[in-house]
Design an enzyme around this catalytic site. Structure first.
Site, mmCIF file in Angstrom:
data_model
loop_
_atom_site.group_PDB
_atom_site.id
_atom_site.type_symbol
_atom_site.label_atom_id
_atom_site.label_comp_id
_atom_site.label_asym_id
_atom_site.label_seq_id
_atom_site.Cartn_x
_atom_site.Cartn_y
_atom_site.Cartn_z
ATOM 1 N N MET A 22 0.841 -1.192 0.000
ATOM 2 C CA MET A 22 0.000 0.000 0.000
ATOM 3 C C MET A 22 0.879 1.246 0.000
ATOM 4 O O MET A 22 1.520 1.582 1.007
ATOM 5 C CB MET A 22 -0.937 -0.017 1.202
ATOM 6 C CG MET A 22 -1.828 -1.263 1.240
ATOM 7 S SD MET A 22 -2.977 -1.308 2.635
ATOM 8 C CE MET A 22 -4.119 0.021 2.166
ATOM 9 N N GLY A 24 -0.067 4.336 -0.360
ATOM 10 C CA GLY A 24 -0.733 5.539 0.126
ATOM 11 C C GLY A 24 -1.593 6.189 -0.928
ATOM 12 O O GLY A 24 -2.227 7.207 -0.692
ATOM 13 N N GLY A 25 -1.631 5.587 -2.115
ATOM 14 C CA GLY A 25 -2.443 6.109 -3.204
ATOM 15 C C GLY A 25 -3.749 5.353 -3.353
ATOM 16 O O GLY A 25 -3.986 4.342 -2.682
ATOM 17 N N VAL A 26 -4.578 5.824 -4.263
ATOM 18 C CA VAL A 26 -5.906 5.241 -4.427
ATOM 19 C C VAL A 26 -5.847 3.844 -5.048
ATOM 20 O O VAL A 26 -6.635 2.958 -4.681
ATOM 21 C CB VAL A 26 -6.798 6.183 -5.273
ATOM 22 C CG1 VAL A 26 -6.235 6.372 -6.673
ATOM 23 C CG2 VAL A 26 -8.234 5.674 -5.340
ATOM 24 N N SER A 28 -3.518 1.305 -4.935
ATOM 25 C CA SER A 28 -3.140 0.222 -4.032
ATOM 26 C C SER A 28 -4.176 0.030 -2.927
ATOM 27 O O SER A 28 -4.378 -1.088 -2.444
ATOM 28 C CB SER A 28 -1.755 0.482 -3.429
ATOM 29 O OG SER A 28 -1.724 1.690 -2.695
ATOM 30 N N LEU A 47 5.875 0.406 2.307
ATOM 31 C CA LEU A 47 7.326 0.309 2.222
ATOM 32 C C LEU A 47 7.949 1.676 2.477
ATOM 33 O O LEU A 47 7.719 2.617 1.706
ATOM 34 C CB LEU A 47 7.742 -0.218 0.853
ATOM 35 C CG LEU A 47 7.155 -1.567 0.447
ATOM 36 C CD1 LEU A 47 7.716 -1.997 -0.901
ATOM 37 C CD2 LEU A 47 7.416 -2.625 1.506
ATOM 38 N N CYS A 116 12.659 -0.824 -9.574
ATOM 39 C CA CYS A 116 12.007 -0.974 -8.273
ATOM 40 C C CYS A 116 11.093 -2.191 -8.266
ATOM 41 O O CYS A 116 11.052 -2.950 -7.296
ATOM 42 C CB CYS A 116 11.218 0.287 -7.934
ATOM 43 S SG CYS A 116 10.400 0.252 -6.321
ATOM 44 N N CYS A 213 10.125 8.949 -7.958
ATOM 45 C CA CYS A 213 9.642 9.072 -6.582
ATOM 46 C C CYS A 213 10.698 9.622 -5.631
ATOM 47 O O CYS A 213 10.365 10.311 -4.666
ATOM 48 C CB CYS A 213 9.120 7.724 -6.083
ATOM 49 S SG CYS A 213 10.398 6.462 -5.823
#
Length: 378
Positions: A22, A24-26, A28, A47, A116, A213
């Site tokens: 997750m 922190g976005g919509v 996930s 993470l 990543c 990121c």
């Protein structure tokens, strides 16, 4: 139990133990919610990838900040699943950030999102998840997994072509696909936002992150200058004539037109583009637009989303994250992927990934090492 296409085979209980990454976005958040609604035993994990997570996102830039961690925790609370934060900052620095800097220093243009996925989300995270007894890792990527009667799992493009992320997932091998869940591959972004709002997730209208990121302000050249320093070198014309100087070859990318700082215009008055970056002699070569045409390439470190092709084949290829597919012929020679393009494509840089497709199916991915260009008439 309601499930979604591409879920791994569940044990006799009918439930999978799922670790939902997750961000922190919509995306996930909804992916985790869908996995939980399907009846699986879901645990959320955020993470922590930054050694200095005090900085907040700037507009829609960046991710993996304290703000994002809190958004992920709130979403997990609404969904009703356990939630943890795992510190993978050191692994991320070594495998993604250090690699990014080293690739630019070598005159190549890397894709850190692809790296990543390969090294963090589907290597470090998946390995740890399996060791802890989880059956699968769930993410909010837009891609589909198709299960064949033979038991083979295939990676396919998402239904929403505008959001499809199969290109950056092309590094996944068969073992990783066997433990992967992509619950969003059969829907669109608009539907996901509506679903998030209906579920009461506060991230429903949160803007998507973009750019790199770990460079939250978007200043890639400034980031590289901080890590690589200043190294003055020559800007050359295609015939070797010196046109100017630069402060670091890493500040240029193949196909770049603006910011070249060339005082003398071309003899034909046409704009010039970066054609080549040589870290050996610290030079940047510029030339006409047609000098960017690429008709073939050699790529190294191929990774196959299933069985390796045994013979020459006809495919389509995607050569950059948001690029179009082009028809190609491809073969594996001495462990390297050789690709011939049916028609020239401009601005393909070493360090980027070539991903092969058979229809919507992802065949595999490799890192471009060199390109072939037709001779440019003087």
């Amino acid at each position: 139990m309601t499930d979604f296409p591409g879920a791994p085979t569940a044990p006799s209980t009918g439930r999978l133990r799922v670790l939902a990454a997750m961000s922190g976005g919509v995306d996930s958040a909804v992916a985790a919610a869908r996995a939980a609604e399907a009846g699986h035993e879901v645990t959320g994990v955020h993470l922590a990838l930054s050694a200095n997570p005090q900085s907040f996102r700037t507009g829609a830039r960046g991710c993996c900040t304290i703000e994002d961690s809190r958004d992920a925790w709130r979403a997990a609370d609404v969904i009703g699943i356990p939630f943890y934060v795992w510190d993978l900052a050191e692994r991320f620095r070594e495998d993604v950030i250090d690699d990014f800097v080293a690739e630019y220093a070598a005159g190549r243009t890397p894709n850190p999102c692809l790296r990543c996925n390969e090294k963090i989300k589907f290597a470090a995270l998946l390995d740890k998840a399996i060791a802890l007894g989880f059956d699968a890792v769930c993410t909010g990527h837009y891609a589909r997994i198709v299960d064949l009667p033979s038991g083979e799992r295939q990676l396919h493009r998402a239904v929403d072509a505008a959001k499809d992320q199969s290109y950056v997932l092309g590094v996944l091998d068969a073992d990783q696909l066997a433990h992967s869940l992509f619950p969003l591959g059969d829907t669109t972004k608009d539907v996901i936002r509506e679903e998030a709002e209906r579920r009461g997730l506060a991230v429903a209208k949160k803007p998507d992150s973009h750019d790199i990121c770990f460079i939250a302000d978007g200043d890639t050249q400034g980031f590289l200058a901080k890590h690589l320093g200043t190294a003055t070198g020559d800007i050359l014309d295609a015939d070797g004539t010196k046109l100017g100087e630069h402060d670091g070859a890493y500040g240029f990318t193949i196909g770049q037109r603006k910011g070249l700082r060339i005082g003398r215009p071309a003899a034909d008055g046409k704009p010039r583009y970066v054609l080549d970056i040589s870290p050996v002699n610290n030079t940047v070569t510029v030339g006409p637009l047609e000098g960017l045409d690429v008709t073939g390439l050699t790529a190294i470190r191929p990774r196959w989303c299933g069985t390796e092709p045994l013979a020459d084949g006809r495919y389509t290829a995607q050569l950059r994250a948001h690029g179009e597919e082009v028809p190609v012929s491809a073969s594996v020679v001495d462990g390297e992927l050789r690709v011939q393009l049916d028609s020239a494509v401009r601005g393909i840089a070493p360090g980027q990934a070539v991903v092969l497709y058979d229809g919507t199916r992802v065949v595999g991915s490799a890192t471009i090492a060199s390109t072939e260009r037709p001779a440019v008439r003087a």
